[in-house]
Enzyme design. Structure first.
Site, PDB file in Angstrom:
ATOM      1  N   CYS A 105       0.832  -1.206   0.000  1.00 48.17           N
ATOM      2  CA  CYS A 105       0.000   0.000   0.000  1.00 48.17           C
ATOM      3  C   CYS A 105       0.868   1.257   0.000  1.00 48.17           C
ATOM      4  O   CYS A 105       1.747   1.411   0.850  1.00 48.17           O
ATOM      5  CB  CYS A 105      -0.915   0.004   1.220  1.00 48.17           C
ATOM      6  N   LYS A 144       2.111  -9.750   0.304  1.00 45.58           N
ATOM      7  CA  LYS A 144       1.771  -9.038  -0.925  1.00 45.58           C
ATOM      8  C   LYS A 144       2.662  -7.817  -0.998  1.00 45.58           C
ATOM      9  O   LYS A 144       2.637  -6.961  -0.106  1.00 45.58           O
ATOM     10  CB  LYS A 144       0.301  -8.625  -0.953  1.00 45.58           C
ATOM     11  N   ASN A 216       0.022  -9.650  -9.636  1.00 49.59           N
ATOM     12  CA  ASN A 216      -1.076  -8.711  -9.461  1.00 49.59           C
ATOM     13  C   ASN A 216      -0.752  -7.437 -10.238  1.00 49.59           C
ATOM     14  O   ASN A 216       0.400  -7.073 -10.404  1.00 49.59           O
ATOM     15  CB  ASN A 216      -1.256  -8.400  -7.969  1.00 49.59           C
TER      16      ASN A 216
END
Length: 342
Positions: A105, A144, A216
């Site tokens: 993020c 991630k 992703n």
């Protein structure tokens, strides 16, 4: 290769295709809608910080979910190994199938607390966190991440990050195939401006054949997903799965060799109706639940009227199932296509 479902670690079986964790979007209500379209895909929560779980409001607010959502992963935001381990144990006790550490993020709100993509610069801290989390739970602990941040070298620094975390026991990585520019770009720009670099993720998999490497970023079709699965272990789709949820309707057949749960969009919408009724009984507002359906009839006759009716009426005081039913009445069902034709 098609992957069978297991009961021991359902997340491992489902991970071939997943819906990315997205703040304000992958709520429990969206995830329940997604389950009317795919039974096999792995779903993720929004990122939940360790502070929210340990010191925030009642945990039901952050951790509550419906049983239909399994297989389900909780994404955690944090950097303190002890706190992350404690939250991982709580997640397992709540019945989650996986716990995932957010190292991607780009928001400046989380950077200040050493959460998200900024952790790419601290591989040893991530390694310590993953090791502590794995010691605390029996469910999979995954990461991630990005391919880098700011001026990091996408080759050497990503390699160092993955190797450091893998040496500590990390085995499962989903890589957002673009850098995060923490200085100068907004979170929104970080989803589009830095160029995608799928080839870097492909090389990462070739270099680490024993690790699970997922991709992703920018995937919009199942054809594209199937193509990438020739090179990586899994794919994760974000905005397209939310804005055009019908994308999920052929996932089970295409990627798992299983029957799709819904033949038409109307099938899915009607299946979701019973869930809406339960949530209304629990005190949820209609618009908080139905906002996730606004893209379901994208491109269909009556789809615009469906969205307009919900947008104009679902937020009204006392709005109930009749508003949803009236919105569905705007759809010309005879012309709604099946997944195979989409």
């Amino acid at each position: 290769m098609l992957m069978p479902m297991t009961t021991e670690y359902p997340a491992n079986a489902a991970r071939r295709f997943s819906v990315a964790p997205m703040m304000d979007w992958t709520t429990r209500d969206y995830r329940a809608l997604a389950r009317t379209l795919t039974r096999r895909a792995l779903l993720y929560t929004e990122m939940v910080t360790t502070g929210a779980i340990l010191y925030g409001a009642p945990r039901e607010r952050f951790l509550g979910y419906d049983a239909v959502e399994h297989p389900l992963a909780l994404q955690l935001g944090g950097s303190d190994a002890g706190e992350l381990a404690e939250c991982a144990a709580i997640a397992e006790a709540w019945g989650y199938d996986e716990v995932n550490l957010n190292v991607g993020c780009p928001s400046d709100r989380v950077q200040n607390n050493l959460i998200g993509a900024c952790l790419m610069a601290y591989p040893e801290k991530v390694a310590a966190a993953v090791k502590a989390m794995q010691a605390a739970v029996s469910i999979p602990v995954t990461v991630k991440c990005r391919i880098g941040v700011d001026d990091q070298d996408e080759e050497e620094d990503l390699e160092r990050f993955i190797t450091t975390v893998a040496d500590a026991g990390g085995e499962i990585f989903t890589v957002h195939a673009r850098k995060a520019w923490l200085a100068g770009l907004s979170p929104k720009q970080n989803r589009d401006v830095p160029p995608l670099n799928y080839a870097r993720v492909h090389r990462l998999k070739l270099r680490h054949p024993t690790l699970h490497i997922g991709l992703n970023g920018g995937l919009k079709t199942l054809d594209a997903c199937a193509g990438e699965l020739e090179r990586v272990d899994s794919v994760m789709v974000g905005r397209e799965a939310y804005q055009n949820p019908w994308l999920l309707a052929d996932v089970d057949r295409r990627l798992y060799g299983a029957a799709n749960p819904a033949t038409t969009r109307m099938d899915a919408a009607r299946a979701f109706r019973s869930y809406i009724a339960r949530r209304l009984d629990e005190g949820a507002k209609l618009n908080h639940v139905t906002r996730h359906t606004l893209g379901l009839f994208q491109g269909c006759p009556g789809g615009r009227q469906f969205r307009r009716h919900l947008s104009e009426n679902a937020h009204r005081e006392g709005a109930g199932l009749s508003v949803y039913d009236d919105a569905l009445g705007q759809i010309k069902t005879k012309r709604v296509k099946t997944p195979a034709a989409v």
